[in-house]
Design an enzyme around this catalytic site. Sequence first.
Site, PDB file in Angstrom:
ATOM      1  N   ARG A  95      76.723  12.564  30.130  1.00 14.57           N
ATOM      2  CA  ARG A  95      76.525  11.154  30.430  1.00 14.57           C
ATOM      3  C   ARG A  95      75.308  10.682  29.649  1.00 14.57           C
ATOM      4  O   ARG A  95      74.219  11.248  29.779  1.00 14.57           O
ATOM      5  CB  ARG A  95      76.273  10.970  31.913  1.00 14.57           C
ATOM      6  CG  ARG A  95      76.096   9.523  32.256  1.00 14.57           C
ATOM      7  CD  ARG A  95      75.901   9.336  33.727  1.00 14.57           C
ATOM      8  NE  ARG A  95      75.901   7.915  34.016  1.00 14.57           N
ATOM      9  CZ  ARG A  95      75.852   7.435  35.237  1.00 14.57           C
ATOM     10  NH1 ARG A  95      75.809   8.247  36.261  1.00 14.57           N
ATOM     11  NH2 ARG A  95      75.830   6.139  35.427  1.00 14.57           N
ATOM     12  N   HIS A 136      76.693   1.248  34.057  1.00 14.68           N
ATOM     13  CA  HIS A 136      77.670   1.793  35.020  1.00 14.68           C
ATOM     14  C   HIS A 136      79.092   1.776  34.447  1.00 14.68           C
ATOM     15  O   HIS A 136      80.079   1.755  35.189  1.00 14.68           O
ATOM     16  CB  HIS A 136      77.670   1.002  36.349  1.00 14.68           C
ATOM     17  CG  HIS A 136      76.465   1.239  37.200  1.00 14.68           C
ATOM     18  ND1 HIS A 136      75.794   0.216  37.852  1.00 14.68           N
ATOM     19  CD2 HIS A 136      75.787   2.368  37.499  1.00 14.68           C
ATOM     20  CE1 HIS A 136      74.767   0.718  38.514  1.00 14.68           C
ATOM     21  NE2 HIS A 136      74.739   2.025  38.318  1.00 14.68           N
ATOM     22  N   ASN A 191      74.877  15.618  33.630  1.00 16.92           N
ATOM     23  CA  ASN A 191      74.269  14.303  33.844  1.00 16.92           C
ATOM     24  C   ASN A 191      72.782  14.552  34.064  1.00 16.92           C
ATOM     25  O   ASN A 191      72.360  14.960  35.146  1.00 16.92           O
ATOM     26  CB  ASN A 191      74.926  13.652  35.072  1.00 16.92           C
ATOM     27  CG  ASN A 191      74.385  12.255  35.348  1.00 16.92           C
ATOM     28  OD1 ASN A 191      73.454  11.783  34.676  1.00 16.92           O
ATOM     29  ND2 ASN A 191      74.955  11.598  36.337  1.00 16.92           N
ATOM     30  N   GLU A 203      82.626   9.282  38.126  1.00 14.19           N
ATOM     31  CA  GLU A 203      82.134   9.220  36.750  1.00 14.19           C
ATOM     32  C   GLU A 203      82.278  10.569  36.045  1.00 14.19           C
ATOM     33  O   GLU A 203      82.570  10.628  34.850  1.00 14.19           O
ATOM     34  CB  GLU A 203      80.661   8.775  36.755  1.00 14.19           C
ATOM     35  CG  GLU A 203      80.501   7.321  37.166  1.00 14.19           C
ATOM     36  CD  GLU A 203      79.177   7.009  37.817  1.00 14.19           C
ATOM     37  OE1 GLU A 203      78.886   7.616  38.888  1.00 14.19           O
ATOM     38  OE2 GLU A 203      78.416   6.192  37.290  1.00 14.19           O
ATOM     39  N   ARG A 239      64.812  -1.165  42.573  1.00 14.78           N
ATOM     40  CA  ARG A 239      64.683  -2.118  41.460  1.00 14.78           C
ATOM     41  C   ARG A 239      64.859  -3.550  41.967  1.00 14.78           C
ATOM     42  O   ARG A 239      65.696  -3.794  42.844  1.00 14.78           O
ATOM     43  CB  ARG A 239      65.747  -1.827  40.388  1.00 14.78           C
ATOM     44  CG  ARG A 239      65.438  -0.602  39.561  1.00 14.78           C
ATOM     45  CD  ARG A 239      66.587  -0.270  38.615  1.00 14.78           C
ATOM     46  NE  ARG A 239      67.204   0.987  38.976  1.00 14.78           N
ATOM     47  CZ  ARG A 239      68.347   1.444  38.474  1.00 14.78           C
ATOM     48  NH1 ARG A 239      68.997   0.743  37.570  1.00 14.78           N
ATOM     49  NH2 ARG A 239      68.835   2.603  38.865  1.00 14.78           N
TER      50      ARG A 239
END
Length: 394
Positions: A93, A181, A9, A379, A241
């Site tokens: 990923r 996601h 990742n 994940e 964010r």
Amino acid sequence: MVDAIVVLNAGSSSIKFSLFFDRGGELELDMRGQVEGIYTTPHFIAKSREGTTVSEKSWSGATQLGHDGALDHLIWFLRTELADKRLVGVGHRVVHGGLDFTQPVRVDAGTVQSLEKLVPLAPLHQPHNLAPIRRLLDRAPDVPQIACFDTSFHRTNPELAQRFGLPEELHAAGVRRYGFHGLSYEYIASVMPQFDAQAAAGRTVVLHLGNGASMCAIEASRSITSTMGFTAIDGLLMGTRSGALDPGVILYLLNQRGLDARAIEKLIYNESGLLGVSGISSDMRMLLASEDARAKLAIDLYCYRIRRELGSLAAALGGLDAIVFTGGIGENSAAIRERVCHDAAWLGVELDQSANAAGSSCISAPGSRVSAWTIPTNEELMIARHTRRILERL
Ligand code: ADP
């Protein structure tokens, strides 16, 4: 000889890895780690499943290790580590799969070219995700590489849910809601039947609350819509964010405040959210521990935005059977879960306070019309599972 799968990742400043062994049943995590600070003060650490440090290295001074240098160190480390194992594949990923990549794929030079075309849609993530793929194609061309996308799980969204109120030409050019996601949501959907089979066959909203945060409406294990859209900035307030903004705010910043695109990007990606509102931190733990009124305001806004979006997603689903909390905040903060559940009482969520405080999986009261769950996401395991599945088909 045991088969091994490596999951990578790669972000802007780090490459995280996980190593899984395949002994036939569910994949077993053996170790995980990362090279971080790859453009500043690089540091590598690998830890066993139990958390013991297996290997560590720092590069002295300000070394520009970069993605290639970091990956070369990982290759060196894993080669030694896997001396008596068979590395069957590497799963990556990748944030954006656009419209075409509705499933994970084995990558070759042609796939990398197609994925590079999506860089403008995710300029802050996609180039970093692709860097190790390219390097590995070069350094170890025989090792199969599988790209797994954060967008794929949402390709089941109905056309209407993907549409902005913009002219057709822009929609056709790919300006639409993608959602992100997806690997986290897919993992939760895959384990949901073990927790609540009825809800898994029905309507669930999953709240992925980490540094980045979004929520996904899932019907019978398929995503029907989510709070993130064209980019990973829409929807909820996040660590740094802003979440959803009236597009007029961007025009105001451009036209009246004289900010250029770069400055606006920095503002809404890195300086807003919990950090911007509180002026203290992007870290929920610090805000929860603070007495400062601005920390309280940031948490209030965080929960208020979740409350509004939950209503919206429940409306898109036409009702609600379960909610699931995941991600760093969702998995660890009983206080945030409690607030979200209280705000969702009108939807039929009744919290079991002691189960929530104790960190149980099921956190709703026995008679609650809508069940509520805390389920750790995974994940990396999702990527490793995809990688194994695709390799078996080859
Ligand atoms: P990322 O999106 O980078 O993977 P995580 O999923 O690890 O991030 O989530 C990070 C967030 O989780 C941070 O805001 C951190 O403060 C929060 N967090 C972790 N543990 C707790 C806790 N015990 N209580 C509240 N927040 C927590």
